[in-house]
Design a protein around this motif. Structure first.
Motif, PDB file in Angstrom:
ATOM      1  N   TRP A   1       1.839   7.137  -2.275  1.00 30.05           N
ATOM      2  CA  TRP A   1       1.626   7.061  -0.833  1.00 30.05           C
ATOM      3  C   TRP A   1       2.965   6.939  -0.119  1.00 30.05           C
ATOM      4  O   TRP A   1       4.005   6.796  -0.758  1.00 30.05           O
ATOM      5  CB  TRP A   1       0.662   5.944  -0.461  1.00 30.05           C
ATOM      6  N   THR A   2       2.935   7.013   1.203  1.00 28.14           N
ATOM      7  CA  THR A   2       4.184   7.014   1.974  1.00 28.14           C
ATOM      8  C   THR A   2       4.449   5.674   2.644  1.00 28.14           C
ATOM      9  O   THR A   2       5.426   5.548   3.383  1.00 28.14           O
ATOM     10  CB  THR A   2       4.125   8.098   3.059  1.00 28.14           C
ATOM     11  N   LEU A   3       3.611   4.689   2.371  1.00 29.04           N
ATOM     12  CA  LEU A   3       3.840   3.359   2.938  1.00 29.04           C
ATOM     13  C   LEU A   3       4.841   2.598   2.074  1.00 29.04           C
ATOM     14  O   LEU A   3       5.439   3.139   1.157  1.00 29.04           O
ATOM     15  CB  LEU A   3       2.518   2.600   3.048  1.00 29.04           C
ATOM     16  N   ASP A   4       5.022   1.312   2.393  1.00 24.55           N
ATOM     17  CA  ASP A   4       5.976   0.493   1.650  1.00 24.55           C
ATOM     18  C   ASP A   4       5.613   0.414   0.173  1.00 24.55           C
ATOM     19  O   ASP A   4       4.497   0.730  -0.241  1.00 24.55           O
ATOM     20  CB  ASP A   4       6.015  -0.925   2.244  1.00 24.55           C
ATOM     21  N   HIS A   5       6.570  -0.055  -0.610  1.00 22.72           N
ATOM     22  CA  HIS A   5       6.355  -0.242  -2.040  1.00 22.72           C
ATOM     23  C   HIS A   5       5.177  -1.187  -2.277  1.00 22.72           C
ATOM     24  O   HIS A   5       5.014  -2.189  -1.585  1.00 22.72           O
ATOM     25  CB  HIS A   5       7.615  -0.820  -2.676  1.00 22.72           C
TER      26      HIS A   5
END
Length: 384
Positions: free
Chosen positions: A259-263
């Motif tokens: 995904w492109t959110l935070d780790h």
């Protein structure tokens, strides 16, 4: 009321979930441990770091009452089920104060208490046995058994584990089998028929290799087992054959890459919809975002792009997720409710699973809560 921004979904394949509302359950550094539903979904119980359990309506979020009596951290809560009790309104809780207590959720009063001793801690419990008369509990390197009907202790296993037993579960569809899991990295399967002892009733041992946090059964015959560890690795097992089917040591990195959110900083739980062989692992960020990641445990094992994302509700680590999609009755369908989450920000958040035009709003009601006299922060990965 405090406005909350609607969730922005990054992945086009992810289900759009809206934040319906959130409830501030307490103040200061206290937070939510676990959320569990009553069998008919008329109530959900929420354990807090205030050593209390509060009850709310899953449909409206209305506060219903509070059960107080434990003197130390509450480690697990569960409503009675038909196999262990004829009283569905009874809620059970276990604590580091060494007790398993039963509460009448109509009056919010304690109705029974089983004690393992003042120097003991109880981290997990489960009802089962061939005659549905056993209450098993995981404690300090021990597994304790009582006949829950009379409160009499019937066995104590103390040779199979060397450290805290974080999980005990009677196996669905095999009620005489008990699974235990421990900080020592071992999962054990016991046969609980007859006079229970370590020598004759230990059937198999699975070595996970690191401290075990949560385990659960899934699959059409419940022969598969998922295991989340305190270092955030995920493994899948066939418990009947003690065979490893997938070992995802870098599960957080695999989820983060999808995904492109935070780790992804941690895993909250795994979700099995009680049909087929599908499994999801629920990962979260320290900022409070959550993703439902599908697990492919065949071959080398992989974690796919999240099929649902929950964001904009929590401001800290999320401790518990209660999905309502597989519930009995029409709450999920009529209200479009995806589920509830609770976390270290002390909030309960309700999530919508459809494209409802209902206002996404976060609200705080101090009228429903009382400020604790003393706040105590607990580390997330400490099983006790």
């Amino acid at each position: 009321m405090e406005e909350a921004a609607a969730m922005e979904v990054e992945e086009p394949k992810s289900k759009k979930l809206g934040l319906k509302n959130s409830i501030q359950t307490n103040f200061g550094n206290d937070y939510v441990f676990q959320i569990v539903p009553k069998d008919d979904w008329s109530s959900m119980a929420v354990s807090l770091s205030t050593k209390a359990v509060k009850l709310y309506s899953p449909e409206t979020g209305q506060f219903q009452g509070e059960c107080k009596g434990h003197s130390d951290t509450i480690n697990q809560i569960s409503f009675s089920v038909s196999s262990s009790s004829s009283s569905p309104h009874v809620l059970h809780s276990c604590s580091s104060d060494g007790t398993i207590r039963a509460w009448d959720t109509r009056t919010f009063q304690q109705v029974s208490c089983i004690s393992a001793g003042s120097y003991q801690e109880i981290f997990s419990f489960s009802f089962g046995g061939s005659n549905d008369n056993l209450l098993a509990a995981g404690a300090k390197s021990q597994i304790l058994f009582w006949d829950w009907r009379n409160g009499k202790q019937v066995a104590c296993l103390e040779e199979s584990h060397t450290e805290d037993v974080t999980q005990v579960h009677f196996v669905p569809d095999n009620r005489n089998k008990l699974l235990s899991a421990s900080v020592d990295g071992l999962m054990c399967i016991f046969n609980t028929d007859g006079d229970i002892n370590d020598d004759d009733h230990l059937e198999s041992v699975i070595n996970v290799g690191t401290s075990i946090g949560k385990v659960g059964f899934f699959g059409e015959t419940y022969k598969k087992l998922w295991c989340l560890t305190h270092i955030e690795s995920l493994s899948i097992w066939d418990w009947k054959d003690a065979r490893n089917e997938a070992n995802l040591l870098e599960a957080r990195s695999l989820a983060s890459d999808s995904w492109t959110l935070d780790h992804v900083d941690y895993f909250v739980d795994c979700h099995y919809p009680r049909e087929g062989e599908s499994l999801w692992v629920i990962g979260g960020t320290n900022a409070g975002a959550l993703g439902y990641f599908p697990v492919n445990y065949r071959g080398e094992g992989a974690i796919g792009s999240p099929e649902a994302i929950l964001g904009g509700g929590h401001t800290g680590v999320v401790r518990s997720v209660l999905p309502v999609s597989s519930m009995k009755g029409g709450l999920a369908q009529s209200q479009g409710i995806f589920g509830w989450t609770g976390g270290e920000d002390g909030r309960l958040c309700c999530w919508l699973s459809d494209d409802s035009t209902e206002i996404n709003r976060s609200w705080i009601s101090s009228a429903l809560v009382t400020k604790p006299s003393k706040a105590r922060k607990k580390k997330r990965h400490n099983p006790y």
